[in-house]
Design a protein around this motif. Structure first.
Motif, PDB file in Angstrom:
ATOM      1  N   TRP A   1       1.555 -14.374  -2.545  1.00 20.04           N
ATOM      2  CA  TRP A   1       1.291 -13.089  -1.918  1.00 20.04           C
ATOM      3  C   TRP A   1       1.631 -11.945  -2.850  1.00 20.04           C
ATOM      4  O   TRP A   1       2.387 -12.108  -3.814  1.00 20.04           O
ATOM      5  CB  TRP A   1       2.046 -12.952  -0.598  1.00 20.04           C
ATOM      6  CG  TRP A   1       3.509 -12.673  -0.721  1.00 20.04           C
ATOM      7  CD1 TRP A   1       4.115 -11.455  -0.734  1.00 20.04           C
ATOM      8  CD2 TRP A   1       4.556 -13.638  -0.854  1.00 20.04           C
ATOM      9  NE1 TRP A   1       5.463 -11.596  -0.870  1.00 20.04           N
ATOM     10  CE2 TRP A   1       5.770 -12.922  -0.942  1.00 20.04           C
ATOM     11  CE3 TRP A   1       4.585 -15.025  -0.907  1.00 20.04           C
ATOM     12  CZ2 TRP A   1       6.996 -13.559  -1.084  1.00 20.04           C
ATOM     13  CZ3 TRP A   1       5.804 -15.660  -1.053  1.00 20.04           C
ATOM     14  CH2 TRP A   1       6.990 -14.936  -1.122  1.00 20.04           C
ATOM     15  N   THR A   2       1.062 -10.817  -2.549  1.00 18.70           N
ATOM     16  CA  THR A   2       1.426  -9.600  -3.249  1.00 18.70           C
ATOM     17  C   THR A   2       1.120  -8.405  -2.356  1.00 18.70           C
ATOM     18  O   THR A   2       0.628  -8.572  -1.224  1.00 18.70           O
ATOM     19  CB  THR A   2       0.743  -9.475  -4.619  1.00 18.70           C
ATOM     20  OG1 THR A   2       1.370  -8.402  -5.333  1.00 18.70           O
ATOM     21  CG2 THR A   2      -0.738  -9.170  -4.485  1.00 18.70           C
ATOM     22  N   SER A   3       1.420  -7.209  -2.866  1.00 17.41           N
ATOM     23  CA  SER A   3       1.204  -6.017  -2.050  1.00 17.41           C
ATOM     24  C   SER A   3       0.653  -4.879  -2.896  1.00 17.41           C
ATOM     25  O   SER A   3       0.774  -4.880  -4.128  1.00 17.41           O
ATOM     26  CB  SER A   3       2.527  -5.573  -1.421  1.00 17.41           C
ATOM     27  OG  SER A   3       3.433  -5.216  -2.445  1.00 17.41           O
ATOM     28  N   ILE A   4       0.030  -3.940  -2.222  1.00 15.86           N
ATOM     29  CA  ILE A   4      -0.411  -2.696  -2.856  1.00 15.86           C
ATOM     30  C   ILE A   4       0.122  -1.549  -2.000  1.00 15.86           C
ATOM     31  O   ILE A   4      -0.054  -1.561  -0.778  1.00 15.86           O
ATOM     32  CB  ILE A   4      -1.949  -2.616  -2.913  1.00 15.86           C
ATOM     33  CG1 ILE A   4      -2.515  -3.713  -3.816  1.00 15.86           C
ATOM     34  CG2 ILE A   4      -2.390  -1.240  -3.404  1.00 15.86           C
ATOM     35  CD1 ILE A   4      -4.023  -3.819  -3.745  1.00 15.86           C
ATOM     36  N   LYS A   5       0.775  -0.593  -2.633  1.00 18.07           N
ATOM     37  CA  LYS A   5       1.282   0.572  -1.895  1.00 18.07           C
ATOM     38  C   LYS A   5       0.272   1.705  -1.989  1.00 18.07           C
ATOM     39  O   LYS A   5      -0.433   1.829  -2.996  1.00 18.07           O
ATOM     40  CB  LYS A   5       2.616   1.039  -2.489  1.00 18.07           C
ATOM     41  CG  LYS A   5       3.745   0.068  -2.254  1.00 18.07           C
ATOM     42  CD  LYS A   5       5.031   0.617  -2.829  1.00 18.07           C
ATOM     43  CE  LYS A   5       6.167  -0.382  -2.615  1.00 18.07           C
ATOM     44  NZ  LYS A   5       7.321  -0.048  -3.423  1.00 18.07           N
ATOM     45  N   SER A   6       0.274   2.553  -0.966  1.00 23.88           N
ATOM     46  CA  SER A   6      -0.680   3.662  -1.011  1.00 23.88           C
ATOM     47  C   SER A   6      -0.354   4.609  -2.168  1.00 23.88           C
ATOM     48  O   SER A   6      -1.257   5.177  -2.788  1.00 23.88           O
ATOM     49  CB  SER A   6      -0.732   4.406   0.325  1.00 23.88           C
ATOM     50  OG  SER A   6       0.553   4.744   0.753  1.00 23.88           O
ATOM     51  N   SER A   7       0.939   4.708  -2.515  1.00 20.91           N
ATOM     52  CA  SER A   7       1.316   5.572  -3.649  1.00 20.91           C
ATOM     53  C   SER A   7       0.755   5.011  -4.963  1.00 20.91           C
ATOM     54  O   SER A   7       0.398   5.759  -5.870  1.00 20.91           O
ATOM     55  CB  SER A   7       2.837   5.688  -3.734  1.00 20.91           C
ATOM     56  OG  SER A   7       3.414   4.413  -3.918  1.00 20.91           O
TER      57      SER A   7
END
Ligand SMILES: [Mn+2]
Length: 321
Positions: free
Chosen positions: A222-228
């Motif tokens: 898994w991974t993530s992307i931040k809106s910033s």
């Protein structure tokens, strides 16, 4: 009850030919199947002289703007209609706010197994790889023409939902339907390249950000992307630039999850799974939906907290770790 039977298709045909002003909508954060299906049906109806409004609340992603007619797609409906059609959307909430002043659609054409049959005429076929495949099969029943522009749009829907004919959902029928569409003249490698391969510089950098945070626990990656992060890279969309399909290709990964922060209190989650797992179960648990191999949900909460909860629940429901 079977919801894609010939009698229902005949009812839909009648309504398409009776109606003069037709509104066609599909889901928020539109993918190639949403755009391709809206254009495929919309252009076919225009070809027989209907007044058609095509509406996608989030507009058309840049990778689909080469499709003929995509410039006609609006973000809000205007005026009145005597027929409303919703495409590729398992429930009415999926289309966003665009039908708030109009009520339920009269015709619902979709391939999601989680479809709630929320219209008067529900044509739902979970065996179809894409809503565009259903439309390619149904347009002749509806007595609507499939010209080059319609075929370009529908083939794009099939190519994108199957990630280039390579998902476990693929069937001989989907290949036959695609071959039929090619008879109308589409440039398959061109459509494929534009919809699936070409990426903006910003999208490639977004992959980099997401990939640098990739984690693995057992057979889950898994991974993530931040809106910033999207903002600082100048990435315009709210989507994940298809990063989920890249992390799903990691050797040994049975389940891939992408956490895409929409804002400080809402996280869009995408799941992918190899055959043998049903991630639509997990998505449904969180109020979302989708298919066994690809599903999504949107959850309120901060990124860290949502990540924790979703990872636990995914492991528990799918018995993986
Ligand atoms: Mn679809």
């Amino acid at each position: 009850m079977e919801t894609n039977n010939p009698a229902l298709r005949q009812e839909a045909r009648q309504r398409f030919h009776q109606a003069e002003r037709i509104l066609i909508v599909s889901h928020i954060r539109p993918d190639g199947d949403a755009v391709g299906s809206v254009l495929g049906l919309g252009l076919a109806l225009e070809a027989i002289g209907k007044q058609v409004q095509m509406v996608l609340e989030d507009g058309v992603p840049a990778v689909f703007r080469h499709l003929h007619g995509s410039e006609k797609i609006q973000k809000k409906p205007q005026g009145e209609f005597d027929l409303i059609v919703s495409l590729d959307s398992a429930d009415q909430a999926r289309v966003g706010d665009v039908l708030d002043n109009y009520g339920a659609p009269e015709i619902n054409i979709d391939h999601h197994i989680t479809n709630l049959n929320y219209a008067k005429i529900n044509l739902v076929d979970p065996a179809a790889v894409a809503t565009a495949e259903m439309l390619a099969l149904y347009l002749p029943d509806f007595e609507l023409p499939v010209d080059l522009k319609v075929a370009d749009a529908l083939l794009t829907g099939i190519i994108t939902d199957t990630i280039g004919f390579r998902t476990s959902t693929m069937t001989p029928r989907a290949l036959r339907v695609s071959a039929e569409l090619m008879e109308a003249g589409p440039d398959l490698p061109g459509l494929y390249s534009k919809a699936l391969l070409r990426r903006s510089f910003e999208a490639a950098r977004l992959w980099g950000v997401g990939l640098s945070k990739l984690k693995r626990e057992g057979s889950i990656v898994w991974t993530s992307i931040k809106s910033s992060e999207r903002r600082s890279l100048g990435y315009a969309g709210r989507d994940d630039a298809d990063l989920i399909n890249i992390i799903a290709s990691v050797e040994g990964a049975r389940i891939a999850i992408l956490f895409n922060e929409q804002n400080s209190s809402s996280i869009k989650i995408s799941w992918r799974a190899i055959p043998g797992y049903d991630v639509s179960k997990v998505a449904q648990y969180f109020g979302g939906g989708g298919h066994t191999a690809a599903a999504g949900a949107e959850i309120e909460g901060a990124l860290e907290e949502v990540q924790e909860k979703v990872l636990q629940t995914t492991k528990m429901l799918l018995n993986e770790g």
